[in-house]
Enzyme design. Structure first.
Site, mmCIF file in Angstrom:
data_model
loop_
_atom_site.group_PDB
_atom_site.id
_atom_site.type_symbol
_atom_site.label_atom_id
_atom_site.label_comp_id
_atom_site.label_asym_id
_atom_site.label_seq_id
_atom_site.Cartn_x
_atom_site.Cartn_y
_atom_site.Cartn_z
ATOM 1 N N ARG A 1 -7.556 18.355 -8.755
ATOM 2 C CA ARG A 1 -6.398 18.593 -9.646
ATOM 3 C C ARG A 1 -5.441 19.609 -9.020
ATOM 4 N NH1 ARG A 1 -9.771 17.464 -13.836
ATOM 5 N NH2 ARG A 1 -10.597 19.570 -14.053
ATOM 6 N N ASP B 1 -0.159 5.183 0.915
ATOM 7 C CA ASP B 1 -0.393 6.218 1.931
ATOM 8 C C ASP B 1 -0.477 5.614 3.326
ATOM 9 O OD1 ASP B 1 -0.706 8.645 0.242
ATOM 10 O OD2 ASP B 1 -2.235 7.379 -0.661
ATOM 11 N N ASP C 1 0.874 -1.166 0.000
ATOM 12 C CA ASP C 1 0.000 0.000 0.000
ATOM 13 C C ASP C 1 0.923 1.231 0.000
ATOM 14 O OD1 ASP C 1 -2.248 1.748 0.594
ATOM 15 O OD2 ASP C 1 -1.461 1.807 2.651
HETATM 16 C C1 XBP Z 1 -5.069 6.362 0.714
HETATM 17 C C2 XBP Z 1 -6.171 7.160 0.236
HETATM 18 C C3 XBP Z 1 -5.987 8.223 -0.754
HETATM 19 C C4 XBP Z 1 -5.265 9.465 -0.334
HETATM 20 C C5 XBP Z 1 -5.526 10.581 -1.329
HETATM 21 O O1 XBP Z 1 -4.715 5.419 -0.225
HETATM 22 O O2 XBP Z 1 -7.302 6.916 0.639
HETATM 23 O O3 XBP Z 1 -7.263 8.606 -1.106
HETATM 24 O O4 XBP Z 1 -5.741 9.929 0.903
HETATM 25 O O5 XBP Z 1 -5.208 10.178 -2.585
HETATM 26 P P1 XBP Z 1 -3.780 4.105 0.090
HETATM 27 P P2 XBP Z 1 -5.702 10.930 -3.918
HETATM 28 O O6 XBP Z 1 -3.621 3.974 1.561
HETATM 29 O O7 XBP Z 1 -4.545 2.988 -0.553
HETATM 30 O O8 XBP Z 1 -2.477 4.360 -0.613
HETATM 31 O O9 XBP Z 1 -5.983 12.354 -3.597
HETATM 32 O O10 XBP Z 1 -4.553 10.740 -4.868
HETATM 33 O O11 XBP Z 1 -6.956 10.183 -4.336
HETATM 34 MG MG MG Z 2 -2.918 3.240 3.382
#
Ligand code: XBP
Ligand code: MG
Length: 255
Positions: free
Chosen positions: A84, A12, A10
């Site tokens: 964006r 984030d 994963d």
């Molecule tokens: C985590 C998320 C993402 C980020 C924001 O994703 O939920 O939505 O908070 O990303 P993961 P974007 O833990 O699966 O990596 O603004 O690019 O959508």
């Molecule tokens: Mg995550």
């Protein structure tokens, strides 16, 4: 079958603390730029993370906290525009270098590459955001597959992104291990039959990780041991390929 062949990461909260110090701040910058008085504190942002995906999170926030808000265009179109701008700010934050990798990530990836373990990414973040992080810290080609954002119709907690990775890489779930940080991530991975290790963080420490093989504070380093929240890690004090293979074996034994 069953030998560890691939690690699926994963992004984030797992590779780096991108939520509190990245996505949240970038949203706040985009709100200011658009003349909106909304600002998300680190504390307020925690519950918002229950919705995966930046655009989806923003729309859910507007519905819950500003139901009277009337965007100049349809809400989905407006959210995509703001998102964006947020992406632009997020990439800037990453390039400025204020968000480090979490403990053990670089070390484990180096070891995996040396041993020929295949690497993949499975995230709900959109591709430009993932690439900004990967380009900063790695040569992105070390990841055989980067599965991100809207590439599948439904984001975590549905297992779509993990099914996609398994199919594209022609892997069986029994040959892989996933590293995740959140309940939605664990649900997505385990519904695809994947053994999952959790490295929790301040936003996810109260999540329900019942499907995971083990829960750690982080991957640990030789001089900074992990804390075992749940699970059987033997004598390990930091995560290596051997630790992952040990965990994967436990998962297969129970599965
Ligand atoms: C985590 C998320 C993402 C980020 C924001 O994703 O939920 O939505 O908070 O990303 P993961 P974007 O833990 O699966 O990596 O603004 O690019 O959508
Ligand atoms: Mg995550």
């Amino acid at each position: 079958m069953g030998k560890l062949k691939a690690i699926i990461f994963d992004v984030d909260g797992t590779l780096a603390e991108t939520e509190r110090d990245g996505h949240r701040l970038a949203f706040n910058q985009a709100f200011s730029e658009m003349g909106l008085p909304w600002q998300w504190s680190a504390e307020f942002y925690g519950p918002l993370l229950e919705v995966s995906g930046g655009k989806e999170r923003l729309i859910a926030y507007v519905h819950q906290y500003h139901p009277q808000f009337e965007p100049p265009v349809e809400l989905e179109v407006w959210a995509a525009q703001l998102h964006r701008q947020k992406t632009k700010y997020y990439r800037q934050l990453l390039l400025e270098g204020s968000i480090p990798l979490r403990p053990g990530i670089a070390r484990l990836i180096t070891e995996a590459r040396r041993e020929g373990i295949r690497l993949a990414i499975a995230t709900t973040s959109i591709l430009p955001n993932v690439m900004a992080l990967l380009e900063k810290f790695f040569h992105p080609t070390i990841f055989e597959l980067i599965a991100a954002g809207d590439i599948v119709p439904q984001k975590k907690p549905t297992p779509d992104i993990y099914h996609y990775v398994l199919e594209q890489m022609n892997l069986s779930p029994r040959e892989c291990i996933v590293i995740e940080d959140s309940q939605a991530g664990v649900q997505a991975a385990t519904q695809a039959g994947l053994p999952t290790l959790v490295t929790q963080n301040e936003y996810t420490q109260d999540h329900d990780f019942s499907g995971a093989i083990a829960v750690l504070s982080d991957l640990g380093e030789p001089d900074a041991p992990f804390e075992v929240i749940r699970g059987e890690l033997g004598s390990a004090t930091y995560t290596t390929l051997e630790t992952l293979a040990f965990l994967q074996k436990q998962a297969l034994g129970n599965g």
